[in-house]
Motif scaffolding. Structure first.
Motif, PDB file in Angstrom:
ATOM      1  N   GLU A  42      45.688  27.177  42.356  1.00  0.00           N
ATOM      2  CA  GLU A  42      46.372  28.148  43.201  1.00  0.00           C
ATOM      3  C   GLU A  42      47.885  28.131  42.973  1.00  0.00           C
ATOM      4  N   ASN A  45      48.781  29.524  39.446  1.00  0.00           N
ATOM      5  CA  ASN A  45      48.652  30.974  39.385  1.00  0.00           C
ATOM      6  C   ASN A  45      49.693  31.681  40.262  1.00  0.00           C
ATOM      7  N   PRO A 233      42.439  37.155  45.670  1.00  0.00           N
ATOM      8  CA  PRO A 233      41.304  36.834  46.544  1.00  0.00           C
ATOM      9  C   PRO A 233      40.612  38.064  47.118  1.00  0.00           C
ATOM     10  N   PRO A 256      39.483  30.107  42.950  1.00  0.00           N
ATOM     11  CA  PRO A 256      40.648  30.425  42.119  1.00  0.00           C
ATOM     12  C   PRO A 256      40.374  29.998  40.678  1.00  0.00           C
TER      13      PRO A 256
END
Length: 281
Positions: A42, A45, A233, A256
């Motif tokens: 997470e 990214n 998401p 993720p």
């Protein structure tokens, strides 16, 4: 069971099947991290859009040696399943160390990545837990990869251009026309990435992705799905809902994506992996 950190299996499944992961190394603007150890998927990214450069590197041979030697203190055999060798040296490193450590380690290039690798590893772990030996687990994992489909809708081509996998001119045209490609990582071509479809805007790209899944399902039974996303998401949740509505099968998990996918595809990407059993047996 050993794999690498690109497999994108949730921690709960890794723990349930005692799957060991060897982490890749990550670089953001030349700052080094250990995948999912010193930086989460997470966080990687999240920082990806503002980075000047992002890349991944295979685990050090010593990392594989450490894990293999630890596992062999409690297990007689090891099946070691890894991200496609076409875009990573991870499998080659695993296979080289395996030959040095023990003849009872079977290393496999699964010719895929992210949740595609995760589905293959999960099937293999279930077989290993049922008592199947490592050589047979490895053989069947390679067979599973032949029945695997991984499609990724992309929100931007900037990272594909930056990585040299698409020309700058193509990227500019796609941006001007709002073209959103859907790429596939085809295990039957060694994991090679190809543009499988194009849509005008993200919704149309999603429709194209589902059309590809529907075509793949025509020759498969017992479908298993998994979804991964690069900072998207909401797209992942929409795809998960659509999988269940259209095919009657919810994804096994939504996660993720590993940074290796993000480096290829950039922010906004969403991957759907499908593993099925061939109808001809």
């Amino acid at each position: 069971m050993v794999t690498d950190s690109t497999c994108d299996l949730p921690r709960e499944l890794l723990d349930r099947y005692a799957i060991r992961t060897v982490p890749l190394r990550l670089f953001l603007d030349d700052e080094e991290f250990v995948d999912k150890v010193s930086i989460s998927a997470e966080e990687f990214n999240r920082r990806l859009p503002s980075s000047r450069s992002a890349r991944t590197s295979q685990p050090a041979p010593a990392d594989f040696r450490t894990v293999y030697e630890e596992v062999l203190t409690t297990h007689a055999q090891v099946a070691s399943l890894h991200v496609t060798a076409m875009y990573s040296g991870t499998h080659q490193s695993a296979a080289t160390v395996a030959r040095m450590v023990s003849p009872h380690i079977a290393a496999v290039d699964c010719r895929t990545l992210t949740v595609g690798l995760g589905l293959v590893v999960l099937e293999a772990a279930r077989r290993a837990q049922a008592g199947m030996d490592a050589a047979e687990v490895a053989r069947l994992a390679a067979r599973d990869a032949d029945n695997l489909h991984v499609y990724v809708s992309m929100d931007t081509l900037d990272f594909a251009v930056r990585g040299g996998r698409m020309s700058r001119g193509t990227g500019m045209v796609a941006k001007l026309l709002h073209i959103k490609p859907v790429v596939c990582f085809d295990p039957r071509k060694g994991g090679k990435v190809d543009v499988a479809a194009k849509g005008i805007g993200p919704r149309r790209a999603g429709e194209k992705l589902f059309a590809l899944l529907e075509r793949a399902l025509a020759s498969l039974d017992n479908p298993r799905f998994a979804v991964a996303h690069v900072g998207a998401p909401n797209t992942a949740a929409r795809y998960a809902k659509e999988l269940e509505a259209r095919f009657g099968v919810a994804p096994l998990y939504v996660v993720p994506a590993s940074p290796v996918l993000g480096c290829h595809s950039g922010p906004g990407a969403c991957a759907v992996a499908l593993l099925g059993d061939p109808r001809n047996g």
